[in-house]
Write a protein that holds these residues in place. Sequence first.
Motif, PDB file in Angstrom:
ATOM      1  N   GLY A 174       0.605  -1.103   0.394  1.00  0.00           N
ATOM      2  CA  GLY A 174       0.602  -0.195   0.209  1.00  0.00           C
ATOM      3  C   GLY A 174       0.599   1.403   0.005  1.00  0.00           C
ATOM      4  N   VAL A 175       2.051   1.155   0.540  1.00  0.00           N
ATOM      5  CA  VAL A 175       2.444   2.721   1.022  1.00  0.00           C
ATOM      6  C   VAL A 175       3.213   3.171  -0.004  1.00  0.00           C
ATOM      7  CG1 VAL A 175       4.472   3.476   1.761  1.00  0.00           C
ATOM      8  CG2 VAL A 175       3.233   2.911   3.294  1.00  0.00           C
ATOM      9  N   TYR A 176       4.157   1.874  -0.836  1.00  0.00           N
ATOM     10  CA  TYR A 176       5.145   1.777  -1.960  1.00  0.00           C
ATOM     11  C   TYR A 176       4.392   1.982  -3.272  1.00  0.00           C
ATOM     12  CZ  TYR A 176       8.226   1.568  -5.620  1.00  0.00           C
ATOM     13  OH  TYR A 176       8.785   1.711  -6.985  1.00  0.00           O
ATOM     14  N   GLN A 177       2.661   1.634  -3.404  1.00  0.00           N
ATOM     15  CA  GLN A 177       1.982   1.815  -4.502  1.00  0.00           C
ATOM     16  C   GLN A 177       1.646   3.347  -5.001  1.00  0.00           C
ATOM     17  OE1 GLN A 177       0.219  -1.624  -6.182  1.00  0.00           O
ATOM     18  NE2 GLN A 177      -2.257  -0.915  -6.262  1.00  0.00           N
ATOM     19  N   LEU A 178       1.209   3.656  -3.504  1.00  0.00           N
ATOM     20  CA  LEU A 178       0.981   5.183  -3.011  1.00  0.00           C
ATOM     21  C   LEU A 178       2.282   6.137  -3.865  1.00  0.00           C
ATOM     22  CD1 LEU A 178      -1.391   7.159  -2.591  1.00  0.00           C
ATOM     23  CD2 LEU A 178      -0.107   6.995  -0.005  1.00  0.00           C
ATOM     24  N   LEU A 179       3.238   5.619  -3.144  1.00  0.00           N
ATOM     25  CA  LEU A 179       4.408   6.701  -4.125  1.00  0.00           C
ATOM     26  C   LEU A 179       4.129   6.742  -5.071  1.00  0.00           C
ATOM     27  CD1 LEU A 179       6.938   5.500  -1.667  1.00  0.00           C
ATOM     28  CD2 LEU A 179       5.081   7.569  -1.525  1.00  0.00           C
ATOM     29  N   ALA A 180       4.050   5.382  -5.882  1.00  0.00           N
ATOM     30  CA  ALA A 180       4.547   5.310  -7.282  1.00  0.00           C
ATOM     31  C   ALA A 180       3.558   6.237  -7.925  1.00  0.00           C
ATOM     32  CB  ALA A 180       4.264   3.965  -7.333  1.00  0.00           C
ATOM     33  N   ASN A 181       2.428   5.644  -7.516  1.00  0.00           N
ATOM     34  CA  ASN A 181       1.214   6.698  -8.034  1.00  0.00           C
ATOM     35  C   ASN A 181       1.513   7.582  -8.084  1.00  0.00           C
ATOM     36  OD1 ASN A 181      -0.495   4.777  -9.359  1.00  0.00           O
ATOM     37  ND2 ASN A 181      -1.948   3.915  -7.238  1.00  0.00           N
ATOM     38  N   ILE A 182       2.023   8.917  -7.304  1.00  0.00           N
ATOM     39  CA  ILE A 182       2.082   9.648  -7.004  1.00  0.00           C
ATOM     40  C   ILE A 182       2.988  10.225  -7.689  1.00  0.00           C
ATOM     41  CG2 ILE A 182       2.482  11.353  -5.673  1.00  0.00           C
ATOM     42  CD1 ILE A 182       1.548  10.506  -2.968  1.00  0.00           C
ATOM     43  N   VAL A 183       3.991   9.324  -8.071  1.00  0.00           N
ATOM     44  CA  VAL A 183       4.968   9.849  -9.172  1.00  0.00           C
ATOM     45  C   VAL A 183       4.116  10.007 -10.377  1.00  0.00           C
ATOM     46  CG1 VAL A 183       7.207   9.489 -10.150  1.00  0.00           C
ATOM     47  CG2 VAL A 183       6.872   9.119  -8.266  1.00  0.00           C
ATOM     48  N   ILE A 184       3.362   8.880 -10.731  1.00  0.00           N
ATOM     49  CA  ILE A 184       2.934   8.818 -12.208  1.00  0.00           C
ATOM     50  C   ILE A 184       2.292   9.660 -12.248  1.00  0.00           C
ATOM     51  CG2 ILE A 184       0.807   7.620 -13.468  1.00  0.00           C
ATOM     52  CD1 ILE A 184       2.676   5.234 -12.092  1.00  0.00           C
ATOM     53  N   ILE A 185       1.102  10.548 -10.955  1.00  0.00           N
ATOM     54  CA  ILE A 185      -0.060  11.636 -11.841  1.00  0.00           C
ATOM     55  C   ILE A 185       0.595  12.503 -11.826  1.00  0.00           C
ATOM     56  CG2 ILE A 185      -0.407  12.091  -9.214  1.00  0.00           C
ATOM     57  CD1 ILE A 185      -3.243  11.806  -9.264  1.00  0.00           C
ATOM     58  N   ILE A 186       1.388  12.791 -11.231  1.00  0.00           N
ATOM     59  CA  ILE A 186       2.436  14.137 -11.428  1.00  0.00           C
ATOM     60  C   ILE A 186       2.429  14.562 -12.973  1.00  0.00           C
ATOM     61  CG2 ILE A 186       4.650  15.316 -11.157  1.00  0.00           C
ATOM     62  CD1 ILE A 186       4.624  14.325  -8.443  1.00  0.00           C
ATOM     63  N   PHE A 187       2.846  13.166 -13.641  1.00  0.00           N
ATOM     64  CA  PHE A 187       2.777  13.465 -15.022  1.00  0.00           C
ATOM     65  C   PHE A 187       1.873  13.621 -16.216  1.00  0.00           C
ATOM     66  CE2 PHE A 187       7.259  11.407 -13.889  1.00  0.00           C
ATOM     67  CZ  PHE A 187       8.138  12.043 -14.724  1.00  0.00           C
ATOM     68  N   VAL A 188       0.428  12.326 -15.229  1.00  0.00           N
ATOM     69  CA  VAL A 188      -0.413  12.530 -15.926  1.00  0.00           C
ATOM     70  C   VAL A 188      -0.596  13.629 -16.078  1.00  0.00           C
ATOM     71  CG1 VAL A 188      -3.147  11.728 -15.545  1.00  0.00           C
ATOM     72  CG2 VAL A 188      -1.034  10.228 -15.590  1.00  0.00           C
ATOM     73  N   LEU A 189      -0.892  14.514 -14.771  1.00  0.00           N
ATOM     74  CA  LEU A 189      -1.668  16.308 -14.401  1.00  0.00           C
ATOM     75  C   LEU A 189      -0.779  17.012 -15.033  1.00  0.00           C
ATOM     76  CD1 LEU A 189      -2.045  16.408 -10.555  1.00  0.00           C
ATOM     77  CD2 LEU A 189      -3.564  16.305 -12.255  1.00  0.00           C
ATOM     78  N   LEU A 190       0.491  17.079 -15.884  1.00  0.00           N
ATOM     79  CA  LEU A 190       0.793  17.971 -16.984  1.00  0.00           C
ATOM     80  C   LEU A 190       0.475  18.110 -18.375  1.00  0.00           C
ATOM     81  CD1 LEU A 190       4.778  17.630 -15.185  1.00  0.00           C
ATOM     82  CD2 LEU A 190       2.837  19.539 -14.998  1.00  0.00           C
ATOM     83  N   LEU A 191       0.153  16.541 -18.259  1.00  0.00           N
ATOM     84  CA  LEU A 191       0.373  16.130 -19.852  1.00  0.00           C
ATOM     85  C   LEU A 191      -1.699  16.127 -20.115  1.00  0.00           C
ATOM     86  CD1 LEU A 191       2.642  13.370 -20.108  1.00  0.00           C
ATOM     87  CD2 LEU A 191       2.891  15.698 -21.018  1.00  0.00           C
ATOM     88  N   ASP A 192      -2.604  15.337 -19.244  1.00  0.00           N
ATOM     89  CA  ASP A 192      -3.503  15.506 -19.225  1.00  0.00           C
ATOM     90  C   ASP A 192      -4.657  15.179 -18.400  1.00  0.00           C
ATOM     91  OD1 ASP A 192      -6.402  15.080 -20.218  1.00  0.00           O
ATOM     92  OD2 ASP A 192      -5.489  13.469 -21.837  1.00  0.00           O
ATOM     93  N   ARG A 193      -5.056  16.520 -17.497  1.00  0.00           N
ATOM     94  CA  ARG A 193      -5.697  16.271 -16.476  1.00  0.00           C
ATOM     95  C   ARG A 193      -7.152  15.824 -16.825  1.00  0.00           C
ATOM     96  NH1 ARG A 193      -4.885  21.706 -13.643  1.00  0.00           N
ATOM     97  NH2 ARG A 193      -2.562  21.418 -14.449  1.00  0.00           N
ATOM     98  N   LYS A 194      -7.188  15.493 -17.892  1.00  0.00           N
ATOM     99  CA  LYS A 194      -8.589  15.075 -17.816  1.00  0.00           C
ATOM    100  C   LYS A 194      -8.986  13.613 -17.655  1.00  0.00           C
ATOM    101  CE  LYS A 194      -9.896  18.570 -22.098  1.00  0.00           C
ATOM    102  NZ  LYS A 194     -10.112  18.852 -22.888  1.00  0.00           N
TER     103      LYS A 194
END
Length: 305
Positions: free
Chosen positions: A61-81
């Motif tokens: 749970g802890v590691y997957q949350l950290l990995a998702n946070i890193v990925i979602i930063i790129f998603v927010l920058l590229l296609d936040r919809k």
Amino acid sequence: MIEEETHPHQFFERIIRSLVSLVGVAILALGATLCKVGNVGLDPFTAINLGISDKLHLSLGVYQLLANIVIIIFVLLLDRKKIGIGTVFNMVLAGFLIDWFSTLYSTMFHYQPTLLTSIINGILGLLVFTLGTSLYMTADLGVAPYDALAPIASTRLNIRYLYCRIVQDIAFMIGALIMGGPIGLATIIISFFAGPLITFWDQHVSEKMVNQLVDFSKEPSGKKIGHGIDVAGKSTYNLVKGSYIHTVEIQKKLSHFSDQELEQKTRQVRQTATQARRVLRTSFAQLLLLKKEQNRRKKSEDRQD
């Protein structure tokens, strides 16, 4: 005046879809847990996260949350919809729920794993995982950060989504193998062959459920709750009964069919299934049109009053 009347309905519908999305994430986490304890593999993203988290001595749970946070930063920058409340449910809860379900499973069941238990857990896990995925996707409140990568790459690189997704899944599978994550038959099925199962759940469970709940959100009443429960119960019973009867009939006749007759019967069943899907899609489209017309007339009558 009309906007003030429809706004509460839209808010209530949003709440219902959020609950469906939340339940979907919990169910897919349960399915992933069954695949995990059955040692048949996990989806590529969870597999690589489990491998890395074990090496770092962190919970999934802890590691997957950290990995998702890193990925979602790129998603927010590229296609936040592509980001919604469903995205948050998935990225925050899925890993922790798998940890929790795994602990609960080991507490409740004490047995020596065998080939039979692996097969049972694997089949149940795939069915439950694809059901949860179907509910989560049908709620239509954003996608998981991992699932947003391929569509963004497809748009940015002008490459077909299919190729982007295949490359993505294979890359994460290789990474999971390197990191010692659980890769197995279920990994291959989830990555490349889960579509038909998810479509089955869409047509027979998720879309009907969400449509019923959304319809209820427009005009909540105790009568509609009772009707919805009744419809859900009958639909489930008829689905199970019909599937069983057809299965028994086919099993009974298989030994009497020649190869040519068997091939002909297979084509007939396939054609019947295709026609049934078309009728179902047409019926849903007609139902939506009728509902829209009813709402339009009701609003027209309200304005006249």
